[in-house]
Design a protein around this motif. Structure first.
Motif, PDB file in Angstrom:
ATOM      1  N   SER A  37       0.829  -1.206   0.000  1.00  0.00           N
ATOM      2  CA  SER A  37       0.000   0.000   0.000  1.00  0.00           C
ATOM      3  C   SER A  37       0.865   1.259   0.000  1.00  0.00           C
ATOM      4  CB  SER A  37      -0.927  -0.005   1.220  1.00  0.00           C
ATOM      5  OG  SER A  37      -1.791   1.114   1.209  1.00  0.00           O
ATOM      6  N   MET A  56      -7.140  -6.280 -11.079  1.00  0.00           N
ATOM      7  CA  MET A  56      -7.106  -5.143 -10.151  1.00  0.00           C
ATOM      8  C   MET A  56      -8.343  -4.263 -10.309  1.00  0.00           C
ATOM      9  SD  MET A  56      -4.326  -5.426  -8.315  1.00  0.00           S
ATOM     10  CE  MET A  56      -3.806  -3.836  -7.704  1.00  0.00           C
ATOM     11  N   TRP A  60     -10.385  -3.334  -6.817  1.00  0.00           N
ATOM     12  CA  TRP A  60      -9.968  -2.186  -6.014  1.00  0.00           C
ATOM     13  C   TRP A  60     -10.801  -0.914  -6.184  1.00  0.00           C
ATOM     14  CZ3 TRP A  60      -7.876  -3.087  -1.759  1.00  0.00           C
ATOM     15  CH2 TRP A  60      -7.085  -4.218  -1.599  1.00  0.00           C
ATOM     16  N   ALA A  63     -13.374  -1.586  -3.417  1.00  0.00           N
ATOM     17  CA  ALA A  63     -13.005  -2.417  -2.270  1.00  0.00           C
ATOM     18  C   ALA A  63     -13.229  -1.702  -0.946  1.00  0.00           C
ATOM     19  CB  ALA A  63     -11.553  -2.863  -2.384  1.00  0.00           C
ATOM     20  N   HIS A  73      -7.315  -1.773   3.835  1.00  0.00           N
ATOM     21  CA  HIS A  73      -7.897  -1.981   2.508  1.00  0.00           C
ATOM     22  C   HIS A  73      -8.541  -0.701   1.978  1.00  0.00           C
ATOM     23  CE1 HIS A  73      -7.259  -6.227   3.447  1.00  0.00           C
ATOM     24  NE2 HIS A  73      -7.265  -6.404   2.139  1.00  0.00           N
ATOM     25  N   TYR A  76      -5.667   1.472   0.770  1.00  0.00           N
ATOM     26  CA  TYR A  76      -5.112   0.958  -0.481  1.00  0.00           C
ATOM     27  C   TYR A  76      -6.028   1.297  -1.649  1.00  0.00           C
ATOM     28  CZ  TYR A  76      -2.880  -2.104  -3.873  1.00  0.00           C
ATOM     29  OH  TYR A  76      -2.232  -2.580  -4.979  1.00  0.00           O
ATOM     30  N   ALA A  77      -7.320   1.063  -1.486  1.00  0.00           N
ATOM     31  CA  ALA A  77      -8.273   1.338  -2.562  1.00  0.00           C
ATOM     32  C   ALA A  77      -8.243   2.808  -2.955  1.00  0.00           C
ATOM     33  CB  ALA A  77      -9.682   0.925  -2.139  1.00  0.00           C
ATOM     34  N   TRP A  80      -4.990   3.471  -4.807  1.00  0.00           N
ATOM     35  CA  TRP A  80      -5.010   2.850  -6.128  1.00  0.00           C
ATOM     36  C   TRP A  80      -5.840   3.683  -7.101  1.00  0.00           C
ATOM     37  CZ3 TRP A  80      -8.471   0.813  -9.625  1.00  0.00           C
ATOM     38  CH2 TRP A  80      -7.916   0.044 -10.644  1.00  0.00           C
TER      39      TRP A  80
END
Length: 191
Positions: A37, A56, A60, A63, A73, A76-77, A80
């Motif tokens: 991340s 991906m 994502w 997510a 998470h 990270y989403a 991303w």
């Protein structure tokens, strides 16, 4: 010139996916997930091959809105989605989620992108990375090696016509016997 890094989870016998595209052996623990991340957060641009892009982009973008999404998470989403992405594919007709599609020669486009001003670039996906590897465009390799032998599948490295000298610049141990090794490509010095 921008720095191009190829990094993936890899089995001890050198595969990023087991036969049948099985990734079950590479599910990261909390510390390793945070490493990936943070990497996404530091990457200015990601280059995706079609296959990894489809995986991906199917997960994502939403997510962080799924029931039970952890704070890691969610972060990270969000990272991303915010990160600009280039998807290389001759079969896709459109991409979304802060991405643009390139259907032309990958080597030419990657070299052009590397020559621009800007920050670090990650290349994601073995097939696209193999193309860049054979063209000598990768500046750094990050292998996050899991203590498992999968016996076949998608290899991290491709066959090369000549040797590529590397210099070890970092090692880091993660829980469960996972080991990160980071290497920079040694470029010949010019007079």
């Amino acid at each position: 010139m921008r720095k191009l890094t190829y990094g993936m989870n890899v089995s001890l016998d050198g595969y990023i996916a087991a036969p049948g595209d099985d990734l079950g052996w590479s599910i990261p623990g909390d510390e390793l997930f945070q490493y990936w991340s943070d990497r996404v957060g530091e990457t200015e641009l990601a280059l995706y091959g079609r296959k990894v892009w489809e995986g991906m982009s199917s997960h994502w973008p939403t997510a962080d809105q799924q029931p039970g999404a952890t704070p890691a998470h969610i972060a990270y989403a969000q990272r991303w989605r915010a990160m600009p992405k280039v998807v290389f594919s001759s079969t896709l007709t459109a991409v979304d989620w802060n991405a643009r599609l390139v259907a032309t020669d990958a080597v030419t486009e990657i070299a052009r992108i590397k020559g621009e001003e800007g920050g670090p670039i990650d290349i994601v996906g073995a097939t696209l990375a193999a193309t860049a590897m054979r063209a000598g465009l990768i500046d750094e390799y990050v292998l996050v090696t899991h203590p498992v032998l999968v016996g076949g599948g998608t290899p991290f490295f491709t066959a090369l016509d000549s040797w590529v000298e590397l210099s070890l610049v970092e090692t880091r141990a993660f829980p469960d016997g996972v080991m990160l090794t980071r290497y920079e490509t040694v470029r010949p010095t010019t007079a």
